[in-house]
Design a protein around this motif. Structure first.
Motif, PDB file in Angstrom:
ATOM      1  N   ARG A 222     -32.064 -30.342 -10.285  1.00 34.65           N
ATOM      2  CA  ARG A 222     -32.624 -28.992 -10.187  1.00 34.65           C
ATOM      3  C   ARG A 222     -33.734 -28.873  -9.146  1.00 34.65           C
ATOM      4  N   LEU A 223     -34.082 -29.959  -8.475  1.00 34.17           N
ATOM      5  CA  LEU A 223     -34.986 -29.902  -7.330  1.00 34.17           C
ATOM      6  C   LEU A 223     -34.158 -30.100  -6.071  1.00 34.17           C
ATOM      7  N   ILE A 224     -34.190 -29.114  -5.189  1.00 37.69           N
ATOM      8  CA  ILE A 224     -33.489 -29.186  -3.911  1.00 37.69           C
ATOM      9  C   ILE A 224     -34.544 -29.493  -2.852  1.00 37.69           C
ATOM     10  N   LYS A 225     -34.576 -30.720  -2.389  1.00 42.06           N
ATOM     11  CA  LYS A 225     -35.575 -31.128  -1.406  1.00 42.06           C
ATOM     12  C   LYS A 225     -34.913 -31.373  -0.061  1.00 42.06           C
ATOM     13  N   THR A 226     -35.238 -30.543   0.919  1.00 35.54           N
ATOM     14  CA  THR A 226     -34.652 -30.675   2.246  1.00 35.54           C
ATOM     15  C   THR A 226     -35.735 -30.983   3.272  1.00 35.54           C
ATOM     16  N   VAL A 227     -35.331 -31.691   4.322  1.00 33.73           N
ATOM     17  CA  VAL A 227     -36.248 -31.998   5.418  1.00 33.73           C
ATOM     18  C   VAL A 227     -35.745 -31.432   6.744  1.00 33.73           C
ATOM     19  N   GLY A 228     -34.506 -30.927   6.751  1.00 36.82           N
ATOM     20  CA  GLY A 228     -33.908 -30.416   7.985  1.00 36.82           C
ATOM     21  C   GLY A 228     -33.238 -31.527   8.764  1.00 36.82           C
ATOM     22  N   MET A 229     -31.947 -31.344   9.085  1.00 39.88           N
ATOM     23  CA  MET A 229     -31.198 -32.375   9.805  1.00 39.88           C
ATOM     24  C   MET A 229     -30.394 -31.761  10.954  1.00 39.88           C
ATOM     25  N   GLY A 230     -30.123 -32.589  11.953  1.00 40.06           N
ATOM     26  CA  GLY A 230     -29.432 -32.116  13.139  1.00 40.06           C
ATOM     27  C   GLY A 230     -28.037 -31.594  12.876  1.00 40.06           C
ATOM     28  N   TRP A 231     -27.308 -32.190  11.917  1.00 38.60           N
ATOM     29  CA  TRP A 231     -25.938 -31.733  11.660  1.00 38.60           C
ATOM     30  C   TRP A 231     -25.914 -30.283  11.205  1.00 38.60           C
ATOM     31  N   GLU A 232     -26.960 -29.855  10.499  1.00 34.21           N
ATOM     32  CA  GLU A 232     -27.012 -28.468  10.019  1.00 34.21           C
ATOM     33  C   GLU A 232     -27.133 -27.499  11.191  1.00 34.21           C
ATOM     34  N   ASP A 233     -28.014 -27.836  12.143  1.00 31.82           N
ATOM     35  CA  ASP A 233     -28.147 -27.004  13.345  1.00 31.82           C
ATOM     36  C   ASP A 233     -26.844 -26.972  14.133  1.00 31.82           C
ATOM     37  N   LEU A 234     -26.209 -28.135  14.255  1.00 37.90           N
ATOM     38  CA  LEU A 234     -24.961 -28.222  15.010  1.00 37.90           C
ATOM     39  C   LEU A 234     -23.884 -27.328  14.401  1.00 37.90           C
ATOM     40  N   VAL A 235     -23.698 -27.425  13.098  1.00 33.98           N
ATOM     41  CA  VAL A 235     -22.659 -26.657  12.417  1.00 33.98           C
ATOM     42  C   VAL A 235     -22.907 -25.153  12.571  1.00 33.98           C
ATOM     43  N   ILE A 236     -24.141 -24.734  12.399  1.00 34.90           N
ATOM     44  CA  ILE A 236     -24.433 -23.302  12.457  1.00 34.90           C
ATOM     45  C   ILE A 236     -24.440 -22.798  13.892  1.00 34.90           C
ATOM     46  N   ALA A 237     -24.933 -23.609  14.828  1.00 32.87           N
ATOM     47  CA  ALA A 237     -24.861 -23.203  16.237  1.00 32.87           C
ATOM     48  C   ALA A 237     -23.417 -23.010  16.672  1.00 32.87           C
TER      49      ALA A 237
END
Length: 275
Positions: free
Chosen positions: A252-267
């Motif tokens: 129930r804790l969603i802890k994100t730090v931000g990753m390059g694959w996320e930017d790539l997929v959305i770009a």
């Protein structure tokens, strides 16, 4: 140059779908190159590469903590998308707008994976662009009827006790609330820190809720909320685990730090939508 308005026009539902589809299709965040940090000028530049056999990309993000006092955004950025086989540039996107779209979309995917379907009450720590974007992204996946925005130095108390979802979108370096106040089924999102020395949630929250992360390696390297709580890599559940149905666990804790694959997929999704 793909403008901030064109990036934002993709919208959260499509961004969330792109992330989910990428993970379902086999993308492995554990194989991602680590983010690099270089101290320059009035802050630091983050360098975030990613790629596969088809496309590659890199985001350069400048973070200058003194900018708000100058009347400027704290974060500036540029994203370059390449054709992977040739490494010929395909597009240049507004990196700050991409981050404002990507980070809440990742959070909303996590909420959709673990939050009760009828979650309606949302509390958000922070009053900046990411805080407001998180409201819209979470509304895209849950029937939110009540939203309360809380500045990082304001009292939360009773609002935490009734919240179905708590989103932490600040630059805080110490916990924002007492985890003992959370409801038993409350979901917490923490996105503000990618530094081992900083955290937005306390050890009580981590231990009560467990942790859903983008990748185990990035979490144990950068997620101060988890590092300071003494969480080990084998205690973590990933987005890929849940999207692919390889675990029954629902942290129930969603802890994100931000990753390059996320930017790539959305770009890539933004460029395809504009084609």
């Amino acid at each position: 140059m793909i403008s901030a308005e064109q990036v934002s026009a993709l919208g959260f539902p499509q961004a969330i779908k792109a992330l989910r589809d990428a993970l379902a299709g086999g993308l492995d965040p554990e194989r991602e190159p680590a983010r690099s940090r270089v101290e320059l000028g009035g802050g630091e530049i983050l360098i975030m590469p990613s790629g596969d056999d088809r496309i590659a990309g890199i985001k350069l993000v400048g973070i200058a903590p003194g900018n708000p006092a100058r009347g400027l955004p704290r974060i500036h950025g540029t994203y370059v998308l390449f054709d992977a086989p040739t490494l010929a540039p395909r597009a240049v996107l507004d990196g700050a707008a991409l981050t404002i779209l990507r980070t809440p979309a990742v959070s909303a995917l996590g909420v959709d994976l673990v939050a009760p379907p009828d979650a309606r009450e949302l509390v958000v720590f922070g009053k900046g662009p990411q805080a407001y974007a998180h409201v819209e992204a979470i509304k895209a996946v849950r029937p939110i009827a009540s939203v309360r925005m809380i500045g990082r130095h304001e009292g939360a108390g009773a609002h935490i006790e009734t919240a179905d979802i708590v989103a932490c979108c600040t630059t805080a370096r110490e916990p924002l609330f007492d985890g003992r106040l959370l409801k038993d089924d409350a979901v917490v999102v923490a996105v503000g820190s990618h530094e081992p020395e900083a955290r937005e949630v306390d050890t009580e929250t981590v231990r009560r809720c467990g942790a859903l992360v983008e990748s185990r390696q990035s979490a144990v390297r950068e997620a101060g909320d988890l590092i300071q709580a003494g969480i080990s890599e084998d205690e973590l559940v990933t987005f890929a685990d849940l999207v692919r149905g390889t675990t029954p666990a629902r942290p129930r804790l969603i802890k994100t730090v931000g990753m390059g694959w996320e930017d790539l997929v959305i770009a890539d999704a933004v460029v395809e939508a504009l084609a």
